[in-house]
Design a protein around this motif. Structure first.
Motif: not given
Ligand code: SF4
Ligand code: SF4
Length: 81
Positions: A47-51
């Motif tokens: 998953q996008p880690s920033c999100v």
């Protein structure tokens, strides 16, 4: 698709260090994502880690940077070869 940060960003400083591609940096007022460096974390995480880290959920898909999974994977290879 690369991601983008909306104006709801509170400059909490959490996401830049989470990005494996160093795609996030401070802009004029809020943090920004360099679409040429963002792979949606493909090649690094599921998953996008920033999100996942953002406390105010202000990171969304960038509609101006449409890319297929194959294109994102190719970008990852180019960035990390
Ligand atoms: Fe960086 Fe991943 Fe967020 Fe893209 S999705 S800006 S690669 S942390
Ligand atoms: Fe802004 Fe969210 Fe990044 Fe914090 S984690 S700097 S609120 S985009």
């Amino acid at each position: 698709m690369a991601l983008q940060i909306t104006e709801e960003c509170i400059n909490c400083d959490l996401c830049p260090v989470e990005c494996p591609n160093e795609a996030i940096s401070m802009g004029a007022e809020i943090y920004e994502i360099n679409a040429d460096l963002c792979t949606e974390c493909i090649g690094h995480y599921d998953q996008p880690s920033c999100v996942e880290i953002c406390p105010v959920e202000c990171i969304e898909l960038n509609p101006n940077k449409k890319e297929t999974l194959d294109q994102l994977a190719a970008k990852y290879t180019q960035l990390h070869s």
